[in-house]
Structure formats: structure tokens, C-alpha cells
Design an enzyme around this catalytic site. Sequence first.
Site, PDB file in Angstrom:
ATOM      1  CG  ASP A 102       3.061   0.315   7.607  1.00  0.00           C
ATOM      2  OD1 ASP A 102       2.457  -0.255   6.677  1.00  0.00           O
ATOM      3  OD2 ASP A 102       2.728   0.915   8.507  1.00  0.00           O
ATOM      4  CG  HIS A 143       1.632   2.811  12.480  1.00  0.00           C
ATOM      5  ND1 HIS A 143       0.240   2.225  12.882  1.00  0.00           N
ATOM      6  CD2 HIS A 143       1.686   2.374  11.366  1.00  0.00           C
ATOM      7  CE1 HIS A 143      -0.003   1.551  11.852  1.00  0.00           C
ATOM      8  NE2 HIS A 143       0.699   1.506  10.851  1.00  0.00           N
ATOM      9  CG  ASP A 162      -2.623   4.131   2.868  1.00  0.00           C
ATOM     10  OD1 ASP A 162      -2.428   2.886   2.290  1.00  0.00           O
ATOM     11  OD2 ASP A 162      -3.332   4.322   3.824  1.00  0.00           O
ATOM     12  CD  GLU A 212      -2.862  -1.384   6.025  1.00  0.00           C
ATOM     13  OE1 GLU A 212      -3.153  -2.472   6.832  1.00  0.00           O
ATOM     14  OE2 GLU A 212      -2.393  -0.382   6.186  1.00  0.00           O
ATOM     15  CD  GLU A 213      -0.942   2.542   7.673  1.00  0.00           C
ATOM     16  OE1 GLU A 213      -1.482   1.938   8.588  1.00  0.00           O
ATOM     17  OE2 GLU A 213       0.352   2.074   7.366  1.00  0.00           O
ATOM     18  CG  HIS A 223      -0.302   0.054   2.599  1.00  0.00           C
ATOM     19  ND1 HIS A 223       0.018   1.213   2.998  1.00  0.00           N
ATOM     20  CD2 HIS A 223      -0.012  -1.050   3.388  1.00  0.00           C
ATOM     21  CE1 HIS A 223       0.495   1.088   4.241  1.00  0.00           C
ATOM     22  NE2 HIS A 223       0.529  -0.290   4.567  1.00  0.00           N
TER      23      HIS A 223
END
Length: 454
Positions: A123, A423, A92, A156-157, A90
Site C-alpha cells: 500500500d 496500515h 506516500d 493519499e494516506e 500512491h
Amino acid sequence: MTVNPIAETVASLMPRARAELTELVAFRSVADPAVFPRSECEAAASWVADALRSEGFQDVAVLDTPDGTQSVYGLLAGPEDAPTVLLYAHYDVQPPLDEAAWLTPPFELTEREGRWYGRGAADCKGGFLMHLLALRALKANGGVPVNVKVIVEGSEEQGTGGLERYAEAHPELLAADTVVIGDCGNFRVGLPTVTATLRGMTLLRVRIDTLEGNLHSGQFGGAAPDALAALIKVLDSLRAEDGSTTVDGLAADAGWDGLDYAEADFRTDAKVLDGVELIGHGSVADRIWARPAVTVLGIDCPPVVGATPSVQAGARALVSLRVQPGQDATEATELLTAHIEKHTPWGARVAVEHVGQGQPFRADTASPAYSAMADAMRVAYPGQEMQTAGQGGSIPLCNTLAALYPQAEILLIGLSEPEARIHAVNESVSPEELERLSVAEAHFLVNYAQSKQS
């Protein structure tokens, strides 16, 4: 010394990969227009589509998914009668949080002490580069032996389910014999790991109202019901004395029987301050891979600076619940909602809004694809055997793919090992891990093609 042409090719491609990751990280592709303009995600999607076209992918398409975001699809045809492998990543990313806390700008890929720093570096923009490196290495050494589909998600996030609903409406699009999800990570740098389980996720926005407007705390405090205090009591009810999650009716006593996670190692990985206890009970692996976990992601209330002596009329919180494998996320959402409503004190008005949800996932690690990956990882990580671990995070698409294609084998690998700090501020990727996992994925595709021929 045995020469590995695939590994040599990947090594030669690493400078190009760094330049490309620099370009991709520069897009502030948070799939929330309240944080960054939608154009940032659209530009990232366009970049991904162009990258696939440059690699000879056919049918490249930027898909408008039902949640208002875009995912990118492409097909690279392999030999006749070859199996089909779907590669997932992903583009995003999570918001950068406090940009001032980053040692270098979050959207500028920066090398420091052997790691590449930037939001999305691990990520999961790095995961997309991992797929590209593996395919480029194969094309330089005899060709790609399987049909390859690539899907790069755009939300996705956020957990808003756009790609899941699109796939359900177009079930032929992502059909494959096996799926490689490039959005997980090794248990530790240098230790090859596949992820066997994922916790699910549900996200709720909670609002509590008690008064028509704020009141002077000296004149009315002590009798006027404080909405912020009511919210705090509700949130406190979600944890036991030891900090473990307690949602009425939700089981929270499962155990993990795979790879162990020593408490000392976890404290180091999580950077827990000296003297601060871990929360919950049981092993660390039990707590983060096999049991539910509630987290208060944010609270709307007056900041300390500028606060007035007032009884608050309303307050909001965003609450996340990680759902343990084996538990239905929809049922968990209903239980969490009922718990919040039940534990709201003083007759306060409470409204619970369901924001997003994803089901937990459990892979079949006895499948032939896992044997092919284990052999590939032995090549990429000499002297190391592939390990199986859990992951506390969620990848909602996994269960959708498992339901749509029950015969497909699903493997989860990636770049998000503990040092990556995904994150959080100062997210980074290990270029050595990017290189080794690209080699592993390339060898996996070779091994998998051969296993289907035998």
C-alpha cells in the site's frame, strides 16, 4: 501447454522489481512533516519520476499540489486513435507505528516465508511496481496498445485532498477513457478480485476543555469536571451496546449483496483474540463494506508512566468515520460534528476541527472495461473467475475522477489482500500476487484496446 509470453516476461522481471521496490520502500515517505522530514517524500517523488522517464514517458512532471505535497505525472503515447488509460498509485505511506513491533525494519524490504515485508510494500508502492511490470511486459511483446497516463499521488494516506484539487484545476491532465486504480486488493491471495465500492472517510480532531489548569484529584476530584472523562463519554456515545456505530441522523442499516465474508475467515484475517466478540450486527460484509464505522485513532492524555494524581483540564482525540456508499461525506461530517457537540457533557467546551475528508465510491461493474478485466484475470489466474467485493477503506480521488470524467470507466485492483496487513506493523506483499496482477493488467490493456477497435 500454452506459452504465455507476457507471463514469462513478467516472471523474468521479478528480480528487478524486488530491487526497485527495495529502493522505493526505503524512503520514509509519510506525508506528515511532524513524523518524517518532507525531504523523504520529495526523494520518493523524484525516484518515481526517474522511473517513468526511464520507461520512455513524456511530459513527466512532479506536481506541487495545493496541500503542500507532490504527485508525479507522466504520459506514454500509444498508437494513433488508441484509447487512453490512466494508471494510479500512491507513494506516500502510513507511519510505521511501533517500530519495535516490526520483526524487520519497516523501511527495509525483507523477505520472510515467501512474502516481502516493508511499509508501503503493498500500500501502495507495490502498486506502482505493478504498473511498471505490466508496461514492461507489453513493450517486450509487441508494444503498449493504448495511450497510458500515470499519476502517483503523494498524500493519499493523509486525506488532505491535494491531488483532487489539482485535478479539478487542471481537468485535462488526467482525462482518460478508463482508469485503473492500483490501490485495492484481492479478497484473498490467489482469488482475483475487483473492488466495486469504497467507503468514504472524514477525519475530525476533537478538543474538550473544562478547567484553566490541572488540579489535584484529592483536593478537587469529585466536583471538578474532568476533561478526559468528558472526552471518554463523548467517544462512548458513538457506539451502541453491540459496538456498532451510532451517529445521530446517520443511517447504519445498509446491507451488502455481493461476495460473502464468513465470520470465521474474518476473525482469522483480523487476528481477533480468542473469546473476543466481533462488534456490530448483520453480516461481516454489511459491517465493513456497506455501513459507517467510527474509529478513535488517538487520544492526547497523560501516559500511564509518569502520570500524576490530577483532574485533567483538557484532552484531545482524533476521530475517523468511514462513510458508507451512497452517503455524502460532507453531510456525514456535519452529522458527526453535531453529535459530538450534542453529547459533550457538563457544559464542557468542545472544539471540533475538520482535518480531512473523502467521498465514498461505487463503480459501474457492468461496463466493458470490467469484461476486459475479467478475461485478463482468467489468464493470470487459471481456473479462477474474477470476484467483486467491497472495500472499507477510502480513495478520495475516485469520486473526483468520476465527476470530472463521467464517461470514464474506473476499475479498482491491487495488492492489499488480508495477509498484507496494510496500515499495521509488519505490512507485506505477496510477490506471487504482484506477478499475477501485473500479468492481469498487461492483458487487460490488450483486451481493452481490442474492445475499442471492434
